[in-house]
Design a protein around this motif. Structure first.
Motif, mmCIF file in Angstrom:
data_model
loop_
_atom_site.group_PDB
_atom_site.id
_atom_site.type_symbol
_atom_site.label_atom_id
_atom_site.label_comp_id
_atom_site.label_asym_id
_atom_site.label_seq_id
_atom_site.Cartn_x
_atom_site.Cartn_y
_atom_site.Cartn_z
ATOM 1 N N GLU A 4 28.648 9.918 36.730
ATOM 2 C CA GLU A 4 28.679 11.278 36.188
ATOM 3 C C GLU A 4 27.844 11.367 34.909
ATOM 4 O OE1 GLU A 4 31.790 14.660 34.521
ATOM 5 O OE2 GLU A 4 32.576 12.815 35.398
ATOM 6 N N LEU A 5 28.026 10.427 34.010
ATOM 7 C CA LEU A 5 27.252 10.416 32.769
ATOM 8 C C LEU A 5 25.777 10.177 33.044
ATOM 9 C CD1 LEU A 5 27.075 10.597 29.725
ATOM 10 C CD2 LEU A 5 27.726 8.183 29.604
ATOM 11 N N LYS A 6 25.490 9.260 33.962
ATOM 12 C CA LYS A 6 24.101 8.982 34.323
ATOM 13 C C LYS A 6 23.423 10.241 34.856
ATOM 14 C CE LYS A 6 21.216 6.040 37.169
ATOM 15 N NZ LYS A 6 21.153 5.019 38.188
ATOM 16 N N ASN A 7 24.105 10.993 35.707
ATOM 17 C CA ASN A 7 23.553 12.242 36.240
ATOM 18 C C ASN A 7 23.317 13.266 35.140
ATOM 19 O OD1 ASN A 7 23.458 11.303 38.863
ATOM 20 N ND2 ASN A 7 25.475 12.118 39.401
ATOM 21 N N LYS A 8 24.244 13.360 34.178
ATOM 22 C CA LYS A 8 24.071 14.300 33.061
ATOM 23 C C LYS A 8 22.849 13.941 32.224
ATOM 24 C CE LYS A 8 28.797 15.824 32.423
ATOM 25 N NZ LYS A 8 29.930 15.959 31.528
ATOM 26 N N VAL A 9 22.670 12.660 31.959
ATOM 27 C CA VAL A 9 21.531 12.215 31.156
ATOM 28 C C VAL A 9 20.230 12.479 31.905
ATOM 29 C CG1 VAL A 9 20.390 10.176 30.162
ATOM 30 C CG2 VAL A 9 22.852 10.533 29.824
ATOM 31 N N GLU A 10 20.181 12.175 33.189
ATOM 32 C CA GLU A 10 18.977 12.409 33.984
ATOM 33 C C GLU A 10 18.647 13.897 34.073
ATOM 34 O OE1 GLU A 10 19.786 10.389 37.658
ATOM 35 O OE2 GLU A 10 19.292 8.425 36.801
ATOM 36 N N THR A 11 19.663 14.730 34.269
ATOM 37 C CA THR A 11 19.457 16.180 34.306
ATOM 38 C C THR A 11 18.969 16.678 32.955
ATOM 39 O OG1 THR A 11 21.134 16.465 36.017
ATOM 40 C CG2 THR A 11 20.593 18.407 34.697
ATOM 41 N N CYS A 12 19.556 16.171 31.894
ATOM 42 C CA CYS A 12 19.136 16.536 30.541
ATOM 43 C C CYS A 12 17.654 16.218 30.337
ATOM 44 C CB CYS A 12 20.006 15.797 29.526
ATOM 45 S SG CYS A 12 19.492 15.991 27.812
ATOM 46 N N CYS A 13 17.242 15.041 30.716
ATOM 47 C CA CYS A 13 15.844 14.624 30.534
ATOM 48 C C CYS A 13 14.887 15.505 31.336
ATOM 49 C CB CYS A 13 15.666 13.160 30.921
ATOM 50 S SG CYS A 13 16.462 12.020 29.787
ATOM 51 N N ARG A 14 15.187 15.736 32.605
ATOM 52 C CA ARG A 14 14.325 16.582 33.444
ATOM 53 C C ARG A 14 14.249 18.004 32.896
ATOM 54 N NH1 ARG A 14 17.124 14.149 37.549
ATOM 55 N NH2 ARG A 14 18.351 16.026 37.849
ATOM 56 N N THR A 15 15.406 18.562 32.553
ATOM 57 C CA THR A 15 15.461 19.930 32.062
ATOM 58 C C THR A 15 14.719 20.056 30.741
ATOM 59 O OG1 THR A 15 17.574 20.255 33.177
ATOM 60 C CG2 THR A 15 17.017 21.818 31.448
ATOM 61 N N SER A 16 14.882 19.082 29.861
ATOM 62 C CA SER A 16 14.212 19.117 28.560
ATOM 63 C C SER A 16 12.698 19.014 28.702
ATOM 64 C CB SER A 16 14.743 18.002 27.665
ATOM 65 O OG SER A 16 16.117 18.202 27.414
ATOM 66 N N GLU A 17 12.229 18.184 29.624
ATOM 67 C CA GLU A 17 10.787 18.090 29.877
ATOM 68 C C GLU A 17 10.243 19.425 30.373
ATOM 69 O OE1 GLU A 17 10.243 14.838 32.592
ATOM 70 O OE2 GLU A 17 10.613 13.339 31.021
ATOM 71 N N THR A 73 5.819 12.983 21.789
ATOM 72 C CA THR A 73 7.111 12.335 21.989
ATOM 73 C C THR A 73 8.174 13.386 22.272
ATOM 74 O OG1 THR A 73 7.666 12.345 19.636
ATOM 75 C CG2 THR A 73 6.581 10.381 20.476
ATOM 76 N N LEU A 74 9.138 12.989 23.082
ATOM 77 C CA LEU A 74 10.233 13.876 23.440
ATOM 78 C C LEU A 74 11.475 13.032 23.630
ATOM 79 C CD1 LEU A 74 11.232 16.709 24.353
ATOM 80 C CD2 LEU A 74 10.548 16.052 26.670
ATOM 81 N N ASP A 75 12.557 13.451 23.020
ATOM 82 C CA ASP A 75 13.846 12.790 23.208
ATOM 83 C C ASP A 75 14.881 13.883 23.401
ATOM 84 O OD1 ASP A 75 15.757 10.692 23.330
ATOM 85 O OD2 ASP A 75 16.304 11.091 21.257
ATOM 86 N N SER A 76 15.795 13.674 24.314
ATOM 87 C CA SER A 76 16.863 14.651 24.516
ATOM 88 C C SER A 76 18.133 13.921 24.904
ATOM 89 C CB SER A 76 16.480 15.665 25.594
ATOM 90 O OG SER A 76 16.217 15.024 26.817
#
Length: 130
Positions: A4-17, A73-76
Motif C-alpha cells: 500500500e505504501l509502495k503504491n502511494k509513493v509510486e503514484t506520488c512520483c508519477r503524479t508529481s512528474e 531535480t524533482l523530489d516528492s
C-alpha cells in the motif's frame, strides 16, 4: 515497505512528474491558465511577494516577464493520510534554471503542497500552497 505504501509513493512520483511538467509549461507558455492549477483559497509566496486566491495568483503570474524553465531535480513525498484527512496530498520540491526575458539565466527552487484529484481517470494535482 508494504504494498500500500509502495503504491502511494509510486503514484506520488508519477503524479508529481506530470504535474510539474504541466506547471512549468503553463508558466512559460500559458500563464492565462495558471489559475486552473490552484484551489480557490490557495496561498502563493515568491521572492517575498505573496498572493492568496486563484484569481489573484493568476494575475500575479501575468505581470511577470516571459520565462523559460528547465527542471533539473524533482523530489516528492506523500503526506501521511492522517495529517490531511485521508486526501492524497504531496509535498513537491523542484529546482532547475530559469531565464526571464532579458535577464541572465539563474537557479530556482520551488516547493509545493499539492492535493491529488482524479480528472478523467488521470491523477492530477491542484495546488494548496506554493
Amino acid at each position: 515497505m508494504n504494498n500500500e505504501l509502495k503504491n502511494k509513493v509510486e503514484t506520488c512520483c508519477r503524479t508529481s512528474e506530470d504535474f510539474t511538467r504541466l506547471y512549468y509549461a503553463s508558466l512559460d507558455n500559458r500563464r492565462h491558465q495558471m489559475g486552473r492549477l490552484y484551489i480557490d483559497s490557495a496561498t502563493f509566496s515568491w521572492n517575498g511577494n505573496g498572493a492568496q486566491g486563484r484569481e489573484t495568483i493568476e494575475r500575479y503570474f501575468l505581470e511577470l516577464p516571459s520565462s523559460r524553465h528547465q527542471l533539473t531535480t524533482l523530489d516528492s513525498q506523500p503526506i501521511l493520510d492522517a495529517a490531511v484527512g485521508n486526501q492524497s496530498t504531496y509535498i513537491i520540491l523542484a529546482s532547475g534554471t530559469v531565464k526571464y526575458a532579458e535577464q541572465p539565466m539563474r537557479n530556482f527552487q520551488q516547493s509545493f503542497i499539492a492535493g491529488a484529484i482524479i480528472i478523467k481517470r488521470t491523477n492530477m494535482c491542484i495546488l494548496v500552497f506554493d
